[in-house]
Enzyme design. Structure first.
Site, PDB file in Angstrom:
ATOM      1  N   ASP A 253       0.875  -1.164   0.000  1.00  0.00           N
ATOM      2  CA  ASP A 253       0.000   0.000   0.000  1.00  0.00           C
ATOM      3  C   ASP A 253       0.916   1.219   0.000  1.00  0.00           C
ATOM      4  OD1 ASP A 253      -2.096   1.769   0.053  1.00  0.00           O
ATOM      5  OD2 ASP A 253      -3.179   0.757   1.670  1.00  0.00           O
TER       6      ASP A 253
HETATM    7  C1  BGC Z   1      -5.048   3.293   0.065  1.00  0.00           C
HETATM    8  C2  BGC Z   1      -5.092   2.357  -1.123  1.00  0.00           C
HETATM    9  C3  BGC Z   1      -4.893   3.150  -2.393  1.00  0.00           C
HETATM   10  C4  BGC Z   1      -3.572   3.889  -2.311  1.00  0.00           C
HETATM   11  C5  BGC Z   1      -3.238   4.706  -3.534  1.00  0.00           C
HETATM   12  C6  BGC Z   1      -3.828   4.149   0.058  1.00  0.00           C
HETATM   13  O1  BGC Z   1      -3.932   5.133   1.033  1.00  0.00           O
HETATM   14  O2  BGC Z   1      -5.098   2.548   1.252  1.00  0.00           O
HETATM   15  O3  BGC Z   1      -6.315   1.684  -1.146  1.00  0.00           O
HETATM   16  O4  BGC Z   1      -4.946   2.313  -3.512  1.00  0.00           O
HETATM   17  O5  BGC Z   1      -3.616   4.751  -1.193  1.00  0.00           O
HETATM   18  O6  BGC Z   1      -4.035   5.820  -3.632  1.00  0.00           O
END
Ligand code: BGC
Length: 727
Positions: A253
């Site tokens: 993530d």
């Molecule tokens: C989220 C993800 C997301 C990523 C990119 C993170 O904060 O948990 O679900 O895909 O950011 O935006």
């Protein structure tokens, strides 16, 4: 013999798995690459891409935030939008709305539509579906996630995955695993029993990997059993890869990587979005011998597999036309119209009758757009039909609509300043008076309230389930002047309905329902479409009734010496190592309705619940074990005049079990369309494997022999048919 059979199966899987079509070619490519070229693939190049190998003609991998619409184009190294016009996408109903359709076929269409729009934008991998179990009613991302049940979540994730990947777009299942709360998500450590982890939290991912062949998985921010997910050998190497046979890529993530050697050995393939740990530090670790070259090669292989399974979109072909297109908008409509849940319909107030000439539409959410907001997932939508617009179109020439806003969201305090609450309260009085006036003049009132995207948001959980902005008071006041009141909840998660439910004759859950949400809502309220959505989660009476709250294990406090910080979503480097918190999943397997039914706690509305305008009835149940499946069949009658859809549900109890069991568990379901005045035969086939439970002594799945009671019906508590079968 059994061994031979198994071998044949896995050979067939290899022959057909698109990820495994280029293995020898990949071996050649890896041999020709330098260490620098390899490591260059293992971290973010830009905010939303990871590098290929230009010298060898291998394209970068482009990622797109989903899960419910392709996110706008951003600057390469920031979250700032580029301000283009072509990147306006279709806003699809959010996760809990999709889940309320209870349909793998609809999820397939959804995945397909997302894929088509992603490819128009030159993207290879959608960062979705988001599919963590909705463990707590207040979870900040409940609206984005699917359901509180593993089989329902798993089936929808399979549909989404197949729909996208059949259309040349990879998915990335997120967030692996046990990211069931937003508070402290950047450092919280989940303590869960092995059985609950397997049966409840991992099962949907397992289904999407094994049955959907998902090409990507995103490691969650949190820790599980003391280890960061992004370096969790048990989750990533042993379970995902070895046990489930996952052949695609694991990406972190955003900002969720915490070490070089740990992440590399622990199974992570790509650090996103930067290269703090898996850039030069990884090269150095290979040179020093801390990370073997085979580990790097295996990661490069995973990336090349995905790269070769998905046709790259040439740069000059991407972003040539507007992302949102009519065919996908139509799918957004289909999903929305089948997701809306009718909870209550006293005196058959709905559908809106011909005699209704004046309708007061009241509420901030009647005109509020929900495509963007909160912190994270948002869609720069080409358009979004609001509930008011939908009703105006549907009722044109038939009824007059008077709109009153009724309330407005409470202003938020800005840094260093207090919110001006006095002015807000004064305005609220005026708005309330206008709303009551409108209600008095109308034949019927449609109140459109609920949460909004500031209330339900990534990065933090709600502190309660209360309906915000004094809506309850307003609803009660409206009901006293006009009892012909329909309340529409625009929300992605449970809200407290203790005051609303008795005050309103009809009650509808209509979600954050996408670009076409307003049209879908109007079609359900006017009866063009009979409501067929079913709750994908339990609506508790009180928050304290739900398991983690009842047991006092949520919310937790960060431990001394650390502060409960909000993860900085812009500069994601502020996860401070000293911060600690434990999330104890003391309810074990009794998550959601499993808790309510087993402990005899009455919910406000149960999991799986949703009314129809047509009277459906169930009869003639049969169940037999046949060819490795449990086949459950029954008759479903629609005694009404019009064709309508109903979601039939099958729950299974194991009365003589030697282990703890919930009262019963969802094992199968089917969305069925039945013509008015007819009866249809329905058969639901449940693979025997779904009757398994995790044996904590053997650390393995078991299927217990003995009696099973099969319950069939329309929700997790309305189960008119039962039949017994020997397993
Ligand atoms: C989220 C993800 C997301 C990523 C990119 C993170 O904060 O948990 O679900 O895909 O950011 O935006």
């Amino acid at each position: 013999m059994a061994g031979l059979l198994l071998m044949n199966c896995s050979m067939n899987a290899q022959q057909t798995n698109p990820l495994l079509q280029h293995e020898s070619e990949i071996t050649g490519i890896i041999k020709s690459m330098t260490l620098e070229e390899k490591v260059n693939m293992l971290h973010g190049k830009n905010m939303f891409s990871s590098a290929g190998v230009e010298r060898l003609g291998i394209a970068d991998i482009e990622y797109a935030d989903g899960p419910f619409g392709i996110r706008e184009e951003m600057e390469p190294h920031s979250w700032k939008g580029l301000g283009w016009e072509t990147d306006r996408a279709t806003f699809f109903p959010t996760g809990s709305a999709l889940a309320a359709t209870w349909s793998r076929d609809i999820a397939y269409q959804y995945g397909k539509a997302m894929a088509i729009e992603a490819r128009l934008r030159g993207k290879d991998m959608i960062l979705g579906p988001a599919m963590n179990i909705q463990r707590i009613p207040t979870g900040g991302r409940t609206y984005e996630y699917l359901s509180e049940d593993p089989i329902l979540s798993g089936q929808l994730a399979i549909g989404y995955t197949l729909g996208a990947q059949d259309n040349d777009e990879a998915v990335c299942l997120k967030h692996f695993a046990l990211n069931n709360q937003e508070n402290m998500r950047g450092f919280v450590n989940v303590n869960v029993t092995e059985r609950a982890m397997r049966e409840i939290y991992l099962t949907p991912f397992e289904m999407a990997v094994k049955q959907g062949n998902a090409y990507g998985v995103m490691a969650a921010y949190n820790k599980v059993w003391g280890r960061w997910c992004s370096e969790n050998d048990l989750l990533q190497n042993r379970i995902l890869r070895i046990e489930w046979g996952f052949r695609g890529i694991i990406i972190s993530d955003w900002g969720g990587t915490h070490s070089t050697v740990g992440a590399a050995i622990g199974g992570l393939d790509v650090e996103m979005p930067g290269n703090t740990y898996m850039g030069q530090a990884l090269i150095d670790s290979v040179r020093s011998g801390a990370v073997p070259m085979e580990v790097i090669d295996a990661k490069v292989r995973n990336l090349l597999r995905v790269r070769m399974a998905i046709t790259p979109v040439p740069k000059d072909k991407a972003n040539k036309e507007v992302t949102s297109q009519p065919a996908q908008q139509q799918i957004a409509y289909q999903v929305a119209s089948k997701s809306i849940v009718l909870l209550k319909n006293a005196d058959n107030l709905l559908p809106i009758g011909k005699k209704v000439k004046t309708i007061a539409v009241i509420g901030d959410n009647a005109t509020r757009k929900m495509a963007q907001g909160g912190v994270g997932a948002g869609v720069k939508a080409l358009y979004e039909i609001t509930p008011l617009e939908g009703l105006q179109t549907a009722l044109k020439g038939k009824a007059k609509i008077i709109y009153a806003q009724g309330y407005e969201p409470q202003p938020r305090a800005r840094r260093g300043q207090n919110a001006n609450l006095d002015e807000w309260k004064k305005k609220a009085e005026t708005m309330k008076a206008e709303a009551i006036e409108a209600a008095r003049k109308a034949d019927m009132v449609i109140f459109v309230g609920g949460d909004n995207r500031e209330v339900e948001t990534e990065g933090s959980d709600r502190t309660n389930m209360n309906l915000p902005f004094n809506q309850e008071e307003l609803i009660e006041a409206i009901a006293t002047v006009n009892p012909r009141l329909v309340t529409v909840m625009v929300a992605g998660a449970p809200v407290d309905l203790r005051r609303v439910n008795p005050a309103t004759k009809a009650l509808v859950y209509s979600w954050f329902n996408g670009s076409e949400g307003g049209h879908a809502l109007a079609d359900v309220l006017t009866g063009k479409v009979s409501p067929s959505g079913k709750l994908p989660f339990t609506l508790p009476v009180r928050l304290e009734d739900s398991p983690a709250y009842a047991l006092g294990v949520f919310p937790q406090k960060a431990q001394a010496g650390s502060s409960d910080v909000f993860v900085d979503l812009v500069n994601r480097d502020n996860f401070r190592a000293e911060q600690k918190a434990d999330a104890d999943y003391s309810e074990g397997i009794l998550v959601g309705y499993r808790w309510f039914t087993t402990k005899n706690v009455k919910p406000m509305y149960p999991f799986g619940y949703g009314l129809s305008y047509m009277p459906f009835s169930y009869s003639d149940p049969k169940a037999e074990v046949k060819g490795g499946n449990l086949e459950v069949s029954f008759k479903l009658t629609n005694a009404g005049k019009k064709e309508a859809e109903e979601v039939a549900q099958v729950y299974v109890a194991r009365p003589d079990s030697k282990v703890e069991r919930p009262k019963y568990e969802l094992k199968g379901f089917e969305r069925v369309s039945v013509k008015g005045g007819t009866t249809q035969d329905v058969t639901i086939t449940i693979p025997m494997e779904q009757l398994r439970h995790w044996n904590e002594f053997q650390h393995a799945w078991n299927i217990e022999k003995g009696k099973a009671i099969i319950y069939i019906g329309t929700s997790s508590v309305d189960l008119p048919l039962t039949v017994e079968v020997e397993i």
